[in-house]
Design a protein around this motif. Structure first.
Motif, PDB file in Angstrom:
ATOM      1  N   VAL A   3      40.407  73.073  36.100  1.00 51.87           N
ATOM      2  CA  VAL A   3      41.262  71.892  35.936  1.00 51.87           C
ATOM      3  C   VAL A   3      41.562  71.733  34.448  1.00 51.87           C
ATOM      4  CG1 VAL A   3      41.477  69.413  36.301  1.00 51.87           C
ATOM      5  CG2 VAL A   3      40.188  70.809  37.933  1.00 51.87           C
ATOM      6  N   VAL A   4      42.840  71.736  34.104  1.00 46.65           N
ATOM      7  CA  VAL A   4      43.254  71.631  32.703  1.00 46.65           C
ATOM      8  C   VAL A   4      44.045  70.340  32.535  1.00 46.65           C
ATOM      9  CG1 VAL A   4      44.640  72.694  30.879  1.00 46.65           C
ATOM     10  CG2 VAL A   4      43.314  74.134  32.445  1.00 46.65           C
ATOM     11  N   ILE A   5      43.568  69.475  31.660  1.00 49.97           N
ATOM     12  CA  ILE A   5      44.234  68.177  31.466  1.00 49.97           C
ATOM     13  C   ILE A   5      44.952  68.205  30.119  1.00 49.97           C
ATOM     14  CG2 ILE A   5      43.895  65.671  31.307  1.00 49.97           C
ATOM     15  CD1 ILE A   5      41.191  66.358  32.950  1.00 49.97           C
ATOM     16  N   THR A   6      46.256  68.002  30.164  1.00 45.21           N
ATOM     17  CA  THR A   6      47.061  68.092  28.944  1.00 45.21           C
ATOM     18  C   THR A   6      47.575  66.691  28.581  1.00 45.21           C
ATOM     19  OG1 THR A   6      49.102  68.503  30.149  1.00 45.21           O
ATOM     20  CG2 THR A   6      47.821  70.424  29.528  1.00 45.21           C
ATOM     21  N   THR A   7      48.026  66.560  27.339  1.00 43.82           N
ATOM     22  CA  THR A   7      48.449  65.235  26.877  1.00 43.82           C
ATOM     23  C   THR A   7      49.748  64.784  27.540  1.00 43.82           C
ATOM     24  OG1 THR A   7      49.413  66.459  25.048  1.00 43.82           O
ATOM     25  CG2 THR A   7      47.379  65.236  24.594  1.00 43.82           C
TER      26      THR A   7
END
Ligand code: F6R
Length: 256
Positions: A3-7
């Motif tokens: 899971v990659v959370i970006t701005t």
């Protein structure tokens, strides 16, 4: 699942495009699976900016198509894919496939599409969005987790969500032809992109909930190579958010 959370959505698009680019440069992107809708647009925009010959050479398969829209309708997924994917990525239109939503051929449309995908050697990287109902493709809640490409009925929720693309909510088709969940799981790698707070509950159910046909995207937990790329707003309901950030911060170089 990673899971990659970006701005923001641009960063989400860039990250997902990194994965596609890496596979293309490895020579492992003969076939790309493409979704329509607004979530993957930042990915296609990022890939357009990069103008990668290895991506241009790929064959592409769309996930789904509405049933019964007249040929050339601007919101048919054939038209949307031509505009947003084929043109932007510089693909050969003759190598881009969309399920056939014409009423006459519906009985065989699913099987024909499955044969096309198999003949192409399967999908290497599948880009997905997620609906507020938890659908991927148009596999609405209670879809068989082993389903193949077939006709499905859209939920009222999905028809409301997609009404923004049509002149009137009544114009949104009730039926579609969609790759099944089993079809999607056959892809070698899957990248799901979700943007905005309206997707937060579906993302949390898909990633952290039980595997259940009530949230079709939860079946992705059964796939060995999935990256879920979300912006901040779509991540708000994730309970293990701090852990995902930790994993991301310390990911090895080989793991894009
Ligand atoms: C479209 C598709 C759908 C969409 C989903 C999200 O081909 O398969 O699953 O990805 O409905 O749509 P957006 O991104 O418009 O909210």
């Amino acid at each position: 699942m990673q899971v990659v959370i970006t701005t923001d959505q641009r960063a989400a698009g860039e990250y997902a495009a990194d994965i596609v680019q890496r596979r293309a440069e490895e020579g492992a992107l003969r076939v790309i699976g493409v979704a329509t809708g607004s979530s993957p647009l930042p990915v296609y925009e990022a890939l357009e900016r990069r103008a990668l010959p290895a991506v241009r050479a790929a064959r592409a398969f769309a996930l789904d198509e509405y049933v019964g829209l007249p040929p050339g309708h601007p919101e048919s997924y054939r038209s949307v894919i031509a505009r947003e994917v084929t043109d932007r990525l510089g693909l050969d239109p003759a190598r881009v496939e969309v399920p056939d939503g014409a009423v006459e051929g519906l009985r065989t449309a699913g099987a024909r599409y499955e044969e096309l995908i198999a003949a192409a050697g399967g999908v290497d990287v599948q880009i997905l969005g997620i609906g507020t109902t938890g659908h991927i493709g148009f596999n609405e809640p209670t879809s068989s987790l082993a389903s193949r490409t077939r006709v499905k009925t859209l939920t009222e929720q999905t028809r409301r969500d997609n009404a923004r693309f049509f002149d009137s909510p009544d114009d949104v088709p009730r039926h579609c032809v969609t790759q099944g969940l089993g079809t999607i799981l056959d892809a070698r790698e899957i990248v799901l992109v979700a943007i905005g707070s309206r997707k937060a509950a579906a993302v949390a159910a898909a990633v952290e909930g039980p595997v259940t046909a009530m949230c079709p995207a939860s079946v992705l937990q059964m796939h060995p190579h999935v990256t879920v790329v979300v912006d901040d707003a779509a991540a708000v309901d994730l309970r293990l958010r701090a852990y995902y950030d930790e994993v991301f911060a310390h990911r090895p170089d080989w793991q894009v």
